[in-house]
Design a protein around this motif. Structure first.
Motif, short mmCIF file in Angstrom:
data_model
loop_
_atom_site.label_atom_id
_atom_site.label_comp_id
_atom_site.label_asym_id
_atom_site.label_seq_id
_atom_site.Cartn_x
_atom_site.Cartn_y
_atom_site.Cartn_z
N THR A 68 -2.45 -7.87 -4.91
CA THR A 68 -2.36 -6.40 -5.02
C THR A 68 -1.17 -5.89 -4.23
N GLU A 69 -0.96 -6.45 -3.03
CA GLU A 69 0.20 -6.05 -2.22
C GLU A 69 1.50 -6.40 -2.93
N GLU A 70 1.56 -7.59 -3.53
CA GLU A 70 2.77 -8.01 -4.26
C GLU A 70 3.00 -7.09 -5.46
N LEU A 71 1.93 -6.74 -6.15
CA LEU A 71 2.03 -5.83 -7.29
C LEU A 71 2.55 -4.47 -6.85
N ASP A 72 2.01 -3.95 -5.76
CA ASP A 72 2.46 -2.66 -5.23
C ASP A 72 3.95 -2.71 -4.88
N ALA A 73 4.37 -3.81 -4.27
CA ALA A 73 5.78 -3.97 -3.90
C ALA A 73 6.66 -4.01 -5.15
N LEU A 74 6.21 -4.72 -6.18
CA LEU A 74 6.97 -4.79 -7.44
C LEU A 74 7.08 -3.41 -8.10
N GLU A 75 5.96 -2.69 -8.10
CA GLU A 75 5.98 -1.36 -8.71
C GLU A 75 6.91 -0.42 -7.94
N LYS A 76 6.91 -0.55 -6.61
CA LYS A 76 7.81 0.27 -5.79
C LYS A 76 9.26 -0.09 -6.10
N GLU A 77 9.53 -1.38 -6.18
CA GLU A 77 10.89 -1.84 -6.49
C GLU A 77 11.33 -1.34 -7.87
N MET A 78 10.41 -1.39 -8.83
CA MET A 78 10.74 -0.90 -10.18
C MET A 78 11.07 0.58 -10.14
N GLY A 79 10.32 1.34 -9.34
CA GLY A 79 10.59 2.77 -9.20
C GLY A 79 11.96 3.01 -8.60
N GLU A 80 12.29 2.23 -7.57
CA GLU A 80 13.61 2.36 -6.94
C GLU A 80 14.72 1.99 -7.92
N GLN A 81 14.51 0.93 -8.68
CA GLN A 81 15.51 0.52 -9.67
C GLN A 81 15.65 1.59 -10.75
#
Length: 126
Positions: A68-81
């Motif tokens: 879940t933490e990794e997923l949250d980090a990926l979603e945050k990164e996608m938002g930043e990208q």
């Protein structure tokens, strides 16, 4: 996006496993209590099975939390990208407008130069 989908699927799968283990732990606790109350010798076996189920539950819960933490980090990164992409697109749009303006200006200057050449040639002829 594939990674986000994979992580989402993994989290959902782990969540289902955790829920199943919770039911298993609750069932074993109930069976153990009944065995203890009735003096059944299966109580010690059920206690061991209960410990194993609790350990498995803890491991799955930790794995689910990590995913879940990794997923949250990926979603945050996608938002930043996505934000960076929007900024880049805005810059490209601005540059396109500048290029268009410059092209118009160059065409106008070329026209003026041609007119001046005609004037010079006319003056030279006169």
């Amino acid at each position: 996006e594939g990674t986000v989908e994979e992580k989402t699927t993994k989290v959902a799968s782990l969540q289902k496993e955790v829920e199943e283990l919770i039911v298993r732990v609750e069932t074993l606790e109930t069976e153990k209590s009944i065995a203890e109350l009735s003096g059944d010798e299966k109580a010690s076996e059920l206690e061991m099975a209960l410990r194993e189920a609790k350990a498995a539950l803890e491991a799955k819960a930790v794995a689910m939390e990590t995913q879940t933490e990794e997923l949250d980090a990926l979603e945050k990164e996608m938002g930043e990208q996505g934000e960076k992409l929007a900024e880049a697109e805005a810059k490209v749009t601005a540059l396109e407008g500048t290029v268009e303006e410059k092209s118009t200006k160059v065409a106008s200057l070329q026209k003026e130069v041609k007119e001046l050449i005609v004037q010079v040639e006319t003056l030279e002829t006169e």
